[in-house]
Structures are given as C-alpha cells and as structure tokens.
Write an enzyme that holds these catalytic residues in place. Structure first.
Site, PDB file in Angstrom:
ATOM      1  CD  GLU A 241      11.671  70.812  83.811  1.00 55.53           C
ATOM      2  OE1 GLU A 241      10.595  71.214  83.329  1.00 55.53           O
ATOM      3  OE2 GLU A 241      12.051  71.095  84.961  1.00 55.53           O
TER       4      GLU A 241
ATOM      5  NE  ARG B 216       1.121  65.513  69.015  1.00 57.30           N
ATOM      6  CZ  ARG B 216       1.371  66.180  67.900  1.00 57.30           C
ATOM      7  NH1 ARG B 216       1.417  65.566  66.726  1.00 57.30           N
ATOM      8  NH2 ARG B 216       1.604  67.475  67.934  1.00 57.30           N
TER       9      ARG B 216
ATOM     10  CE1 TYR C 218      -3.266  69.156  72.344  1.00 57.35           C
ATOM     11  CE2 TYR C 218      -1.880  67.329  71.667  1.00 57.35           C
ATOM     12  CZ  TYR C 218      -2.445  68.090  72.668  1.00 57.35           C
ATOM     13  OH  TYR C 218      -2.193  67.787  73.983  1.00 57.35           O
TER      14      TYR C 218
ATOM     15  N   GLY D 291      11.032  66.714  76.173  1.00 55.69           N
ATOM     16  CA  GLY D 291      10.301  65.465  76.011  1.00 55.69           C
ATOM     17  C   GLY D 291      10.130  65.142  74.548  1.00 55.69           C
ATOM     18  NE  ARG D 292       6.003  68.504  70.939  1.00 57.16           N
ATOM     19  CZ  ARG D 292       4.702  68.217  70.951  1.00 57.16           C
ATOM     20  NH1 ARG D 292       4.224  67.355  70.076  1.00 57.16           N
ATOM     21  NH2 ARG D 292       3.905  68.794  71.822  1.00 57.16           N
TER      22      ARG D 292
ATOM     23  N   GLY E  52       9.899  72.251  75.742  1.00 59.07           N
ATOM     24  CA  GLY E  52       9.029  72.806  74.711  1.00 59.07           C
ATOM     25  C   GLY E  52       9.614  72.929  73.330  1.00 59.07           C
TER      26      GLY E  52
ATOM     27  CB  CYS F 294     -18.490  54.964  66.146  1.00 58.34           C
ATOM     28  SG  CYS F 294     -20.105  55.375  65.461  1.00 58.34           S
ATOM     29  CD  GLU F 295     -16.684  60.101  68.801  1.00 55.81           C
ATOM     30  OE1 GLU F 295     -17.017  61.212  68.316  1.00 55.81           O
ATOM     31  OE2 GLU F 295     -17.092  59.677  69.892  1.00 55.81           O
TER      32      GLU F 295
END
Length: 447
Positions: A299, A338, A342, A301-302, A265, A370-371
């Site tokens: 652990e 993202r 987010y 990741g990012r 994290g 198309c959003e």
C-alpha cells in the site's frame, strides 16, 4: 536590499545542483529555467498563478513501474494498492489506475474518490481505525476487496452490519507487531502505544473468534508500521517475520489465511537521506513471507506520489532585520503543512536560471500566515530573491494538497498536471466567493 550576510550553509544541506541531480523529472534550462518533465514551471506560475501544485504524470508512472518490477523480479505474487490519502487528485488516481494500481482508502470519501477515478471497490482495501457504520455499509455494497479490522469492537460491528445485509465481509486483521520503524513520532503506527491494529499477542484468538462470527469471511493478516521509513529494512524484516509466525500458527489451528497485507511506508529522500530501493523491500518480503505460498499486498503512497509533485510560490517580499533575512512567500502552512507539523525538510529551488548561479546567503523562507509556525526553512542558503520571483518546494506530491486548509481565509491553491510537453489545470484555484458561498446565516442574523 542590505548587503548579503556571510554564507553560513549547513554543510549537510544539498546544493541546488545536488537537488536537481537526484530528481530526474526536474532539469534546468539555460533560458526557460526549472522544468518539470518538458514544461517550464515559470510558464505555469505566470499563467495559472501561485501558489499552485504541479504533478508529473511521468514520475507517477515511472515509480509505479519500478515498484511493480521489483516485486515481479523477486518472484512475488503481489498487488499494489495506492494509498489515496497521500494524494487523492482525480488526475493522479487516473494515471495510476491506467498502470493497474488498486487503492488503499481510509474513509468513505476516499472510497468514493477512487471509484470515481475508475478504481473499483473490488481492487480496494479499506483501512483505518474508525470506520463509521455507513462507511462499512458503502464498502460492502460496492463489493470491497478487503476490510482491515483494527479492534474487537470493529470486528463485532462489521459482523452485525454484514449479517444484516446478507453478505460475508472479506476481513483481514490489522496486527500491531510492536516494531519501532524509526520515523517521526506522529507518523509511526506499529508500536504498542499507537492506536492502530490488534496487539500481536491478542490477534490469534481474535482471528479464531472472527472465523466463527456471522457475516465475516476471514482472509488474512495485515500490518502497517509507519510512514517515511528510510532506516533500512530491519523494521520491515522484524514486522514481517512476526506476521509469518502468526500465519503459520493460524494455519496449524486450521484457520483459513488467503493473503498477507504488508502495508506501505517506504520513505523517499527529501534532503539527502539514503532511502531504501523497492528491490530491498521486495527482497525482505520474499525472505520473510515468501515461504508461505500466499499472495501479498503493498500500500505505497508517498513513495509513488511524493517525488511527483512540486508547490510553486512567489516571493512577496524580502525582509531584513536583526541579522536575519526573511523570504516571505505567497504559499503558507495552510498550503504545505508538513514543515510546521512534522519539522519536515523540503528542497526549495528558484525557477529562474540566473538565480541558480547567483551568490547565496542564509535566509528563512516563511509564509504570510499569522503563526510563527508558518516557516518552511531556516538558515537556508538562497540567492537574492526580490518580489515576484518564483520558487518551487520539491517532493510535495504527497501529503501536500490533501492536508491543506483555508486557514486565514486563504483559498485552496490550484492543481496542475504535467505530462511530457503539455500541462493542464486539474483543480481550479478556489476563490474567496467559493469560501463565502459555503456559509449560511441563521435567520435572526440575515439582513
């Protein structure tokens, strides 16, 4: 193009020079433009096309080694298990395997991917709230290092499967410490209302019950309180202090505890956040758990993969209307989700050196999907970028390609790895023929 609008930069936004200064793998060459390590990104964009993900092997190594040095410097007996969900590219996994990383996986597919990259199950933690029976069987058959159980029901499932296979499953209980990590609501995992883990108040009794079940070898306690944590060490300190208290209670009751899984994290600075250094995390682990005399696990990741990647895109057109300028890129929310999911901020840099010195004006950077949510940035200070100009979305090495989709029948982007002066395509661009080849017609619709 109409005359540029007055510059209305949000003063909180870092400048192009600020973004470069904070990212040592990136540099601006007077002739070749933006470089990742020693490779001109415009060269990759021209030869491979856009959109394309590009990963820096040197950055992966540098960040893994920085975390390893911080843990060693704190005198911790610790293992690092890279969270494959951040980026499961075989090239990325192999770089980290060569550095000595284990893996943290959350699906049978990720377990197969990490094993294919040479990370054995014996160095892998299997986390996740919904492991299917076939995934548990696969993990046990391959000799998994640790299963993190997240519910009473999962403990019972693991016990039955392992006993039926004639093995003892190494199981840690994932404890939900009810600690708010101060992150986005969609990536916090350690509060009482989140779906993850065992309530702190229930964990001791479940651990004792687990120790009496067939097919289970209880090995410790695990936690994970969220992702992209940048608000200092207070949440980590609170969570780990609760774990230490629990370990002491379990030991006092005569229950075995072999290790503590600290989760991941640790955040990165996407914009101009002051992200904690790995030394701060190592110091917090030492202060809270160091007195237990147990090995610990991390652990990340990012923190390892995020700064190692960029997403290259081309400008399709500039659209001017009603007081707004839109830069429409060929990358979209199906590539980099993202910002839409987010409200995440990503630095965006032109690849051309001339554009770094050009006048700036506000622009919305959007994709062609198309959003309305297909928007990467609003009112971002950008130069004139005519069609064909290249841009790079920064810090896109984590939760980028792994979250992409083929929405709007848009093929998956290519992936490239850079290592010093060399680069190679590590995943070819998907074709439209590839998309159609995966479909089948029922016999009554066949031509």
């Amino acid at each position: 193009m109409a005359a540029p609008l007055p510059v209305a930069r949000d003063t909180a936004d870092p400048s192009f020079a600020d973004l470069l200064a904070a990212r040592p793998a990136l540099s601006l060459h007077a002739h070749d433009g933006l470089l990742l390590e020693e490779v001109p990104l415009a060269r990759i964009a021209r030869e491979v096309g856009t959109p394309t993900w590009v990963y820096s092997a040197g950055t992966l190594r540098r960040r893994y080694r920085a975390l390893r040095a911080a843990l060693d410097g704190a005198g911790l007996e610790a293992t690092i298990h890279y969270a494959a969900k951040a980026n499961d590219s075989q090239a990325v996994l192999r770089v980290l395997r060569a550095e000595g990383a284990g893996a943290d996986v959350v699906s049978g597919g990720e377990l197969r991917a990490t094993m294919a990259a040479g990370i054995p199950a014996a160095a892998t933690v299997f986390s996740g709230v919904g492991k299917a029976p076939e995934e548990i069987r696969l993990a046990l058959a391959e000799g998994i290092f640790q299963l993190n159980a997240e519910s009473v029901e999962e403990v019972a499932m693991i016990s039955a499967i392992a006993a039926g296979m004639g093995v003892r499953a190494p199981v840690a209980l994932r404890v939900n410490p009810d600690v708010d990590a101060g992150t986005h609501a969609k990536i916090t995992t350690g509060k009482a209302e989140n779906k993850f883990g065992i309530a702190y108040e229930d964990a001791h009794a479940l651990y004792a019950h687990m120790a009496a079940l067939p097919g289970i070898r209880p090995i410790g306690i695990a936690t994970h309180i969220g992702s992209q944590i940048t608000a200092g060490m207070a949440a980590y300190h609170a969570a780990y202090a609760r774990l230490a208290e629990m370990v002491r209670g379990l030991r006092a009751a005569g229950l075995p505890v072999e290790r503590v899984d600290c989760g991941g994290g640790l955040g990165i600075p996407y914009r101009d956040e002051v992200a904690p250094a790995p030394e701060a995390l190592a110091g917090t682990i030492k202060a809270t758990l160091g007195g237990l005399g147990l090995p610990v696990m991390l652990e990340p990741g990012r923190w390892i993969a995020g700064p190692a990647g960029v997403l290259l895109a081309s400008i399709v057109l500039q659209k001017q209307g009603r007081g707004r300028r839109f830069l429409v890129a060929d990358a979209a929310m199906n590539d980099l989700l993202r910002p839409s999911l987010y409200e995440a901020w990503h630095g965006i840099l032109p690849l051309s050196p001339a554009r770094h010195a050009a006048p700036l004006a506000p622009a919305d950077i959007v994709g062609p999907v198309c959003e309305s949510g297909d928007t990467f940035a609003r009112d971002r200070a950008m130069p004139d970028l005519p069609p064909g100009e290249f841009i790079a979305f920064l810090d896109a090495g984590a939760y980028g390609a792994v979250m992409s989709s083929t929405y709007n029948a848009r093929p998956l982007a290519a992936e490239v790895m850079v290592d010093g002066t060399r680069f190679a395509v590590v995943r070819p661009r998907q074709t439209h023929q590839d998309l159609l080849a995966q479909q089948r017609l029922p016999e009554w619709l066949a031509p």
